[in-house]
Scaffold this motif. Structure first.
Motif, PDB file in Angstrom:
ATOM      1  N   ARG A  61     -12.551  -2.283   1.560  1.00  9.67           N
ATOM      2  CA  ARG A  61     -12.686  -2.916   0.248  1.00  9.67           C
ATOM      3  C   ARG A  61     -13.882  -2.339  -0.503  1.00  9.67           C
ATOM      4  NH1 ARG A  61     -15.055  -7.510  -2.232  1.00  9.67           N
ATOM      5  NH2 ARG A  61     -13.617  -8.577  -3.642  1.00  9.67           N
ATOM      6  N   TYR A  93     -12.819  -5.302   5.172  1.00 12.73           N
ATOM      7  CA  TYR A  93     -13.940  -5.444   4.245  1.00 12.73           C
ATOM      8  C   TYR A  93     -14.647  -4.113   3.989  1.00 12.73           C
ATOM      9  CZ  TYR A  93     -13.531 -10.484   4.074  1.00 12.73           C
ATOM     10  OH  TYR A  93     -13.060 -11.762   3.854  1.00 12.73           O
ATOM     11  N   TYR A 120       0.820  -1.207   0.000  1.00 10.81           N
ATOM     12  CA  TYR A 120       0.000   0.000   0.000  1.00 10.81           C
ATOM     13  C   TYR A 120       0.855   1.259   0.000  1.00 10.81           C
ATOM     14  CZ  TYR A 120      -4.591  -2.195   0.823  1.00 10.81           C
ATOM     15  OH  TYR A 120      -5.765  -2.887   0.696  1.00 10.81           O
ATOM     16  N   ALA A 145      -9.225  -7.489   1.048  1.00  8.34           N
ATOM     17  CA  ALA A 145      -9.874  -8.763   1.328  1.00  8.34           C
ATOM     18  C   ALA A 145      -8.938  -9.691   2.105  1.00  8.34           C
ATOM     19  CB  ALA A 145     -10.303  -9.431   0.021  1.00  8.34           C
ATOM     20  N   VAL A 146      -7.650  -9.613   1.802  1.00 10.40           N
ATOM     21  CA  VAL A 146      -6.657 -10.412   2.548  1.00 10.40           C
ATOM     22  C   VAL A 146      -6.635  -9.981   4.009  1.00 10.40           C
ATOM     23  CG1 VAL A 146      -4.198 -10.878   2.828  1.00 10.40           C
ATOM     24  CG2 VAL A 146      -5.212 -10.905   0.542  1.00 10.40           C
ATOM     25  N   ARG A 193      -8.622  -3.655  -3.478  1.00 14.80           N
ATOM     26  CA  ARG A 193      -9.694  -4.538  -3.012  1.00 14.80           C
ATOM     27  C   ARG A 193      -9.183  -5.934  -2.702  1.00 14.80           C
ATOM     28  NH1 ARG A 193     -12.871  -1.431  -6.659  1.00 14.80           N
ATOM     29  NH2 ARG A 193     -12.307  -2.801  -8.391  1.00 14.80           N
ATOM     30  N   ASP A 194      -8.280  -6.430  -3.551  1.00 15.27           N
ATOM     31  CA  ASP A 194      -7.723  -7.761  -3.312  1.00 15.27           C
ATOM     32  C   ASP A 194      -6.971  -7.817  -1.984  1.00 15.27           C
ATOM     33  OD1 ASP A 194      -8.788  -8.610  -5.680  1.00 15.27           O
ATOM     34  OD2 ASP A 194      -6.910  -8.510  -6.815  1.00 15.27           O
ATOM     35  N   HIS A 195      -6.161  -6.799  -1.712  1.00 12.93           N
ATOM     36  CA  HIS A 195      -5.357  -6.806  -0.485  1.00 12.93           C
ATOM     37  C   HIS A 195      -6.195  -6.455   0.742  1.00 12.93           C
ATOM     38  CE1 HIS A 195      -2.148  -6.733  -3.528  1.00 12.93           C
ATOM     39  NE2 HIS A 195      -1.446  -7.357  -2.608  1.00 12.93           N
ATOM     40  N   ASN A 245      -8.685  -2.774  -8.223  1.00 15.67           N
ATOM     41  CA  ASN A 245      -8.573  -4.230  -8.065  1.00 15.67           C
ATOM     42  C   ASN A 245      -7.445  -4.595  -7.108  1.00 15.67           C
ATOM     43  OD1 ASN A 245     -10.662  -4.613  -9.871  1.00 15.67           O
ATOM     44  ND2 ASN A 245      -9.318  -4.903 -11.633  1.00 15.67           N
ATOM     45  N   PHE A 246      -6.335  -3.881  -7.225  1.00 10.16           N
ATOM     46  CA  PHE A 246      -5.180  -4.122  -6.361  1.00 10.16           C
ATOM     47  C   PHE A 246      -5.548  -3.889  -4.899  1.00 10.16           C
ATOM     48  CE2 PHE A 246      -1.489  -2.514  -4.054  1.00 10.16           C
ATOM     49  CZ  PHE A 246      -0.504  -3.434  -4.362  1.00 10.16           C
TER      50      PHE A 246
END
Length: 231
Positions: free
Chosen positions: A114, A111, A45, A213-214, A209-211, A206-207
């Motif tokens: 996200r 979340y 980030y 979510a992790v 949101r993906d992280h 996308n980058f």
């Protein structure tokens, strides 16, 4: 926790001491996992800090803090087992309950971030794009973003027209062509094969949101793993 409330280590069988050591080992592993995930996401980030609000950097920082706290608490738990100190064991159990709440908070925050990513990124990208020409740090950040994520502009490459007031594009928007060394200059009028056509709002969204979510999955998942093991 109830197990330790009903029986002191000194009055109970010796296996309770070893049970606590195993329990601590599981928490040490989850603590290291949270600390590692938080550190990796924080590093990723931070590469795009110009485009992210502070809350996006604070979420992985919370995982790092939780992981560090777990390691310290587990050390104290081991000391309590060695000394067979009932008070330390009770304190250990209470702190673990607090950690569980913090993990859930970190997971939920992941979340929430996200879902909010698109609006935050659109605002930040538009604000910084206007300063691409006059601020060197913004220029460097945009060039890094477009090169790494192979995107151009906020929504698409035509967004740069109002910045440059002509058909010019940043060199970082120009795609590497097969069989050619280096990056060739490109313009708004270039064919799409010469320019990255994906907008950075989509690529960076996308980058993030993906992280995020992790972060959410690891915080909530590890919290419930700990609870399940404790039961």
């Amino acid at each position: 926790m109830q197990l330790f409330n009903n029986m002191t280590l000194s009055g109970g069988p010796a296996y309770l001491k070893y049970l606590l050591f195993v329990f601590n080992l599981v928490f040490v592993i989850t603590g290291i996992a949270l600390l590692s995930i938080g550190a990796v996401v924080q590093g990723l980030y931070y590469q795009y800090y110009h485009f992210l609000d502070d809350k996006y950097l604070s979420a992985p920082a919370l995982l790092i803090a939780i992981g560090a706290i777990i390691l310290i608490v587990c050390f104290l738990g081991c000391c309590g087992a060695i000394k067979e100190n009932h008070c330390m064991i009770i304190s250990f159990s209470v702190v673990l309950a607090i950690i569980f709440i913090m993990e859930l908070s970190g997971g939920i925050a992941g979340y929430v971030l996200r879902n909010d990513a698109a609006d935050v990124l659109r605002r930040k990208l538009n604000e910084t794009a206007d300063h691409y020409v006059d601020k060197s740090d913004v220029t460097a950040m945009w060039d890094y973003l477009q090169t790494e994520l192979q995107c151009c502009g906020v929504g698409n490459f035509t967004d740069w027209e109002h910045v440059f007031k002509n058909d010019s594009l940043p060199l970082s928007c120009c795609a590497r062509l097969p069989g050619m060394t280096g990056i060739q200059n490109c313009t708004v009028e270039s064919t799409t094969s010469h320019v990255y056509t994906v907008g950075c709002i989509q690529a960076l969204g996308n980058f993030v949101r993906d992280h995020a979510a992790v972060i959410g999955g690891s915080g909530i998942g590890i919290a419930f793993i700990q609870v399940s093991y404790h039961k």
